[in-house]
Scaffold this active site. Structure first.
Site, short mmCIF file in Angstrom:
data_model
loop_
_atom_site.label_atom_id
_atom_site.label_comp_id
_atom_site.label_asym_id
_atom_site.label_seq_id
_atom_site.Cartn_x
_atom_site.Cartn_y
_atom_site.Cartn_z
CB SER A 72 41.27 41.58 31.25
OG SER A 72 42.12 42.10 32.23
CE LYS A 75 42.25 45.25 31.54
NZ LYS A 75 43.57 44.59 31.62
CE1 TYR A 200 40.14 48.05 34.25
CE2 TYR A 200 40.77 47.74 36.55
CZ TYR A 200 40.88 47.38 35.21
OH TYR A 200 41.73 46.37 34.84
CE1 TYR A 252 46.29 42.19 29.39
CE2 TYR A 252 45.46 40.02 29.92
CZ TYR A 252 45.29 41.38 29.87
OH TYR A 252 44.14 41.92 30.29
CB VAL A 270 42.48 37.37 36.34
CG1 VAL A 270 43.86 37.76 35.89
CG2 VAL A 270 41.67 38.54 36.82
#
Ligand code: DON
Length: 316
Positions: A72, A75, A200, A252, A270
């Protein structure tokens, strides 16, 4: 620019070593991500740290040189590239600016607020839409542009994605596939869903080290400018947008607690990586594959909490 704060941390490096060993103990309380099966091979008790300041001065401890996948953390990088490709008005037609308070792969809020626009670019739904916006006539060209951008950010050309992690995620990504098809149904994601997902998965599988993360963090801390070459790698406004999302959504549904306990912009993945930075001072890269129940590195969080408390790094 000389950073007295960084010099102080440098002088008290033995404290960092102590925090690192304490953080290693916390790893036993966490668990490596297993929904991407290939990630289970990571060494659970590994902890690495790198700090890099705007004078290119470095502190590296523990398993700082072991490569891991961005997941992530990618991103944030594709968000900046999409902003450079289209500008903020266009990008924010596709994704919102608000935290969700939900887990990263949640589909809960997609249906709550018509027309299914993802709340922000750092949850999976938002990040998949951002990837679809990256310019390039084919998926291969889109990925090549992302990869070239990551190379520029890391300041090295020998960067590639981990084939096994990519293939493992691609085989098991039913949740992301369902998010993406929902987004296609409501018209937010345009074009070929599988092709966008393929790009992705590749961006998530790009391998970096703690040093790479600390360099990217340092560039964010320095508002997009490489302090050595003086080259603008990305505009200050996009550094500001990315940093704000890192504060509000980067960890998050643990972003609020992180802001209180650590208090600087950060983004987790992760694989156990965390990128962070102290504005105008230095970038931080951490790896610790054992995760807590929110999907954030359990050892990494402990380490950042201790360092922030000791050296008063909170921006708030
Ligand atoms: O899309 C996924 O689920 C992963 N490739 C990335 C998720 C992730 O890293 C969430 N971070 N804590």
């Amino acid at each position: 620019m000389h950073s007295p704060l960084f010099e102080q941390i440098y002088a008290e490096c033995s404290k960092l070593e102590q925090y690192l060993e304490e953080a290693r103990q916390f790893c036993d309380l966490g668990k490596v991500a297993d929904y991407i099966p290939e990630l289970t091979h990571a060494n659970c008790s590994m902890i690495g740290l790198s700090l890099l300041d705007t004078n290119n001065k470095n502190i590296q401890l523990g398993e700082y040189s072991i490569p891991f996948t961005l997941q992530s953390i990618s991103k944030v990088l594709t968000l900046i590239l999409a902003l450079m490709d289209h500008g903020e008005d266009v990008v924010f037609e596709y994704v919102g600016m608000e935290p969700t308070g939900d887990v990263y792969n949640s589909m809960l809020k997609l249906e709550l607020v018509p027309p299914g626009k993802p709340f922000n670019p750092l949850i999976n739904a938002g990040a998949i839409v951002i990837t679809s916006l990256i310019k390039g006539d084919t998926p291969a060209l889109k990925y090549e542009r992302i990869s070239n951008f990551v190379k520029e950010l890391c300041g090295r050309t020998n960067i590639s994605y981990n084939e096994k992690v990519y293939a493992s995620e691609k085989l098991t990504a039913d949740r992301n596939r369902s998010l993406a098809y929902f987004l296609k149904d409501v018209g937010v994601l345009k074009g070929n869903v599988d092709e966008h997902l393929d790009v992705y998965f590749k961006q998530c599988a790009i391998e970096v080290t703690c040093h790479d993360l600390s360099r990217i963090g340092m560039l964010l801390a320095n508002q997009g400018v490489d302090p050595i070459t003086k080259k603008e790698i990305f505009p200050a406004r996009y550094a500001q947008i990315a940093s704000t999302f890192m504060v509000t959504c980067g960890m998050y549904n643990e972003s609020g607690e992180f802001a209180i306990q650590v208090g600087f912009p950060a983004k987790s993945g992760v694989s156990g990586g965390i990128i962070g930075f102290v504005p105008h001072q230095f970038g931080i890269g951490v790896i610790g594959p054992a995760l807590n129940d929110k999907g954030n590195s359990i050892g990494g969080l402990h380490l950042l909490k201790q360092i922030s408390k000791q050296f008063k790094l909170s921006i708030f």
